[in-house]
Design a protein around this motif. Structure first.
Motif, PDB file in Angstrom:
ATOM      1  N   UNK A   1      15.734 -53.576   1.444  1.00 22.38           N
ATOM      2  CA  UNK A   1      15.752 -52.806   2.696  1.00 22.38           C
ATOM      3  C   UNK A   1      14.853 -51.573   2.710  1.00 22.38           C
ATOM      4  N   UNK A   2      14.139 -51.298   1.610  1.00 18.87           N
ATOM      5  CA  UNK A   2      13.176 -50.215   1.643  1.00 18.87           C
ATOM      6  C   UNK A   2      11.987 -50.578   2.517  1.00 18.87           C
ATOM      7  N   UNK A   3      11.259 -49.566   2.958  1.00 21.80           N
ATOM      8  CA  UNK A   3      10.077 -49.813   3.784  1.00 21.80           C
ATOM      9  C   UNK A   3       9.010 -48.792   3.420  1.00 21.80           C
ATOM     10  N   UNK A   4       7.762 -49.265   3.328  1.00 20.84           N
ATOM     11  CA  UNK A   4       6.648 -48.396   2.977  1.00 20.84           C
ATOM     12  C   UNK A   4       5.704 -48.270   4.165  1.00 20.84           C
ATOM     13  N   UNK A   5       5.509 -47.051   4.628  1.00 19.36           N
ATOM     14  CA  UNK A   5       4.500 -46.749   5.637  1.00 19.36           C
ATOM     15  C   UNK A   5       3.300 -46.190   4.871  1.00 19.36           C
ATOM     16  N   UNK A   6       2.181 -46.901   4.912  1.00 15.88           N
ATOM     17  CA  UNK A   6       1.063 -46.578   4.031  1.00 15.88           C
ATOM     18  C   UNK A   6      -0.221 -46.393   4.817  1.00 15.88           C
ATOM     19  N   UNK A   7      -0.830 -45.234   4.625  1.00 18.11           N
ATOM     20  CA  UNK A   7      -2.123 -44.938   5.229  1.00 18.11           C
ATOM     21  C   UNK A   7      -3.152 -44.881   4.111  1.00 18.11           C
ATOM     22  N   UNK A   8      -3.987 -45.904   4.011  1.00 21.22           N
ATOM     23  CA  UNK A   8      -4.937 -46.004   2.909  1.00 21.22           C
ATOM     24  C   UNK A   8      -5.869 -44.797   2.830  1.00 21.22           C
ATOM     25  N   UNK A   9      -6.185 -44.198   3.968  1.00 19.37           N
ATOM     26  CA  UNK A   9      -7.085 -43.041   4.001  1.00 19.37           C
ATOM     27  C   UNK A   9      -6.326 -41.720   4.067  1.00 19.37           C
ATOM     28  N   UNK A  10      -5.016 -41.763   4.069  1.00 19.72           N
ATOM     29  CA  UNK A  10      -4.214 -40.561   4.241  1.00 19.72           C
ATOM     30  C   UNK A  10      -4.139 -39.715   2.988  1.00 19.72           C
ATOM     31  N   UNK A  11      -4.031 -38.407   3.182  1.00 18.98           N
ATOM     32  CA  UNK A  11      -3.903 -37.488   2.063  1.00 18.98           C
ATOM     33  C   UNK A  11      -2.461 -37.123   1.802  1.00 18.98           C
ATOM     34  N   UNK A  12      -2.249 -35.875   1.419  1.00 24.30           N
ATOM     35  CA  UNK A  12      -0.909 -35.372   1.087  1.00 24.30           C
ATOM     36  C   UNK A  12      -0.240 -34.951   2.395  1.00 24.30           C
ATOM     37  N   UNK A  13       0.226 -35.933   3.160  1.00 26.82           N
ATOM     38  CA  UNK A  13       0.713 -35.691   4.514  1.00 26.82           C
ATOM     39  C   UNK A  13       2.230 -35.593   4.552  1.00 26.82           C
ATOM     40  N   UNK A  14       2.713 -34.684   5.378  1.00 19.61           N
ATOM     41  CA  UNK A  14       4.148 -34.626   5.625  1.00 19.61           C
ATOM     42  C   UNK A  14       4.500 -35.667   6.678  1.00 19.61           C
ATOM     43  N   UNK A  15       5.785 -35.774   6.973  1.00 26.07           N
ATOM     44  CA  UNK A  15       6.220 -36.715   7.999  1.00 26.07           C
ATOM     45  C   UNK A  15       5.749 -36.302   9.390  1.00 26.07           C
ATOM     46  N   UNK A  16       5.246 -35.074   9.528  1.00 19.48           N
ATOM     47  CA  UNK A  16       4.784 -34.602  10.834  1.00 19.48           C
ATOM     48  C   UNK A  16       3.301 -34.863  11.062  1.00 19.48           C
ATOM     49  N   UNK A  17       2.540 -35.054   9.982  1.00 15.45           N
ATOM     50  CA  UNK A  17       1.097 -35.230  10.118  1.00 15.45           C
ATOM     51  C   UNK A  17       0.641 -36.630   9.744  1.00 15.45           C
ATOM     52  N   UNK A  18       1.566 -37.523   9.492  1.00 12.98           N
ATOM     53  CA  UNK A  18       1.225 -38.890   9.096  1.00 12.98           C
ATOM     54  C   UNK A  18       0.535 -39.617  10.246  1.00 12.98           C
ATOM     55  N   UNK A  19      -0.449 -40.438   9.918  1.00  8.49           N
ATOM     56  CA  UNK A  19      -1.190 -41.209  10.918  1.00  8.49           C
ATOM     57  C   UNK A  19      -0.269 -42.268  11.533  1.00  8.49           C
ATOM     58  N   UNK A  20      -0.006 -42.141  12.827  1.00  6.34           N
ATOM     59  CA  UNK A  20       0.945 -43.047  13.486  1.00  6.34           C
ATOM     60  C   UNK A  20       0.456 -44.490  13.498  1.00  6.34           C
ATOM     61  N   UNK A  21      -0.852 -44.693  13.436  1.00  2.00           N
ATOM     62  CA  UNK A  21      -1.379 -46.072  13.445  1.00  2.00           C
ATOM     63  C   UNK A  21      -1.085 -46.785  12.122  1.00  2.00           C
ATOM     64  N   UNK A  22      -0.669 -46.035  11.115  1.00  2.13           N
ATOM     65  CA  UNK A  22      -0.383 -46.635   9.810  1.00  2.13           C
ATOM     66  C   UNK A  22       1.098 -46.962   9.629  1.00  2.13           C
ATOM     67  N   UNK A  23       1.915 -46.687  10.642  1.00  2.53           N
ATOM     68  CA  UNK A  23       3.342 -46.972  10.538  1.00  2.53           C
ATOM     69  C   UNK A  23       3.605 -48.473  10.537  1.00  2.53           C
ATOM     70  N   UNK A  24       4.660 -48.880   9.872  1.00 10.21           N
ATOM     71  CA  UNK A  24       5.060 -50.283   9.825  1.00 10.21           C
ATOM     72  C   UNK A  24       6.118 -50.559  10.885  1.00 10.21           C
ATOM     73  N   UNK A  25       5.760 -51.353  11.884  1.00 19.50           N
ATOM     74  CA  UNK A  25       6.693 -51.757  12.945  1.00 19.50           C
ATOM     75  C   UNK A  25       7.334 -50.575  13.662  1.00 19.50           C
ATOM     76  N   UNK A  26       6.569 -49.536  13.894  1.00 16.38           N
ATOM     77  CA  UNK A  26       7.058 -48.374  14.641  1.00 16.38           C
ATOM     78  C   UNK A  26       5.878 -47.671  15.290  1.00 16.38           C
ATOM     79  N   UNK A  27       6.145 -47.015  16.411  1.00  9.89           N
ATOM     80  CA  UNK A  27       5.078 -46.329  17.138  1.00  9.89           C
ATOM     81  C   UNK A  27       5.094 -44.829  16.910  1.00  9.89           C
ATOM     82  N   UNK A  28       6.247 -44.283  16.514  1.00  9.87           N
ATOM     83  CA  UNK A  28       6.385 -42.840  16.285  1.00  9.87           C
ATOM     84  C   UNK A  28       7.139 -42.598  14.986  1.00  9.87           C
ATOM     85  N   UNK A  29       7.009 -41.374  14.453  1.00  5.47           N
ATOM     86  CA  UNK A  29       7.746 -41.031  13.242  1.00  5.47           C
ATOM     87  C   UNK A  29       9.250 -41.088  13.487  1.00  5.47           C
ATOM     88  N   UNK A  30       9.677 -40.590  14.649  1.00  3.83           N
ATOM     89  CA  UNK A  30      11.099 -40.609  14.972  1.00  3.83           C
ATOM     90  C   UNK A  30      11.631 -42.040  14.975  1.00  3.83           C
TER      91      UNK A  30
END
Length: 303
Positions: free
Chosen positions: A250-279
């Motif tokens: 049941x774990x899930x990995x949201x991975x941005x191959x080009x992303x740096x040391x990002x918090x949950x507020x600055x994560x690239x939304x296009x890299x989310x897995x099956x979700x459109x927003x962080x919320x």
């Protein structure tokens, strides 16, 4: 039998405001009296939705606010309010807490037994782990009256960078406590700190925490990882991602191959897995876990 989550919205609430900052919502979760070095009372602040006036058992997200083993705060500032917005709008109680950091020169009773006497970096990491433990035990054990409550089986540790590491390492050090946790929500996290060799050594060598020890016995992780994170190290991120990918649901990995040391507020939304927003990403994980973990016979009430 699965008990329905009464009162938890199926969609994000359109809440513009929530109760925060009131003195009654600032608590001491750990007193410094048992410590001899690095003493300070540790605080946490609670956020709830405006109008939450019924005794509805709710999930809870607990943020350990520590960054870089150097900064920690329970201040009601914009970053914390943004995090609170994610979780409160999802129907969760949200708690933010501080910890002991390097500037406190902390120590724990078990430091000598772990062979870390005099090693400030290792003592700081060990103190953070200890603070995470006390925080989780406080949240899941508090007994006081209020118009809102927390379901103890639905308490989700949350953090970014060092704060997230504290939760990961806590689960390694205290497996009996890890068994109670429905899931971890972690951003910019791995078993290492490439940009700071002192802490890299403290984590992986002195204390011995590595991704090799992370297995199916650990709580499922909802992770937000950047493949170009040079703070923790691209190798450390890749190694931890490989472990999480191997464990799967049941774990899930949201991975941005080009992303740096990002918090949950600055994560690239296009890299989310099956979700459109962080919320949405966080809520989906919490919903999936609470759907399969039955409620207790009673819930925990805070005032």
């Amino acid at each position: 039998m699965t008990i329905p989550i009464a009162g938890i919205p199926t969609q994000l609430n359109a809440l513009d405001t929530y109760t925060r900052s009131a003195t009654t919502y600032l608590y001491t979760y750990k007193y410094s009296a048992p410590l001899t070095v690095g003493t300070k009372d540790l605080k946490c602040r609670v956020y709830v939705g405006e109008g939450w006036t019924t005794y509805t058992p709710r999930p809870c997200a607990v943020l350990m606010s520590t960054l870089g083993f150097a900064i920690t705060s329970t201040d009601d500032e914009p970053l914390v309010r943004d995090y609170a917005d994610f979780f409160v709008r999802s129907g969760c109680v949200f708690i933010v807490a501080d910890s002991r950091v390097q500037a406190d020169n902390p120590t724990n009773p078990d430091d000598a037994a772990l062979g870390i006497t005099g090693d400030l970096a290792a003592r700081t990491v060990n103190a953070l782990i200890d603070d995470c433990k006390h925080l989780y035990q406080w949240v899941t054990g508090v007994r006081a009256l209020s118009p809102w409550c927390i379901e103890p089986k639905w308490v989700f540790p949350f953090g970014a960078s060092a704060g997230a590491m504290g939760w990961l390492f806590m689960c390694q050090k205290y497996p009996w406590l890890a068994d109670r946790i429905p899931g971890l929500i972690c951003a910019a996290v791995a078993y290492g700190y490439d940009a700071n060799p002192t802490y890299e050594t403290a984590i992986r060598s002195t204390l011995g925490y590595t991704e090799a020890d992370h297995d199916a016995g650990d709580p499922p992780v909802c992770a937000f990882l950047g493949g170009a994170d040079t703070i923790l190290g691209v190798t450390r991120i890749a190694d931890f991602k490989a472990v999480l990918d191997g464990l799967g649901a049941p774990g899930v990995v949201h991975y941005d191959a080009d992303g740096g040391h990002e918090t949950a507020l600055t994560f690239d939304l296009t890299a989310l897995t099956n979700a459109a927003t962080m919320a949405e990403a966080m809520k989906d994980f919490i919903d999936a876990r609470t759907a399969v973990i039955e409620r207790s016979r009673s819930c925990l009430l805070i005032t």
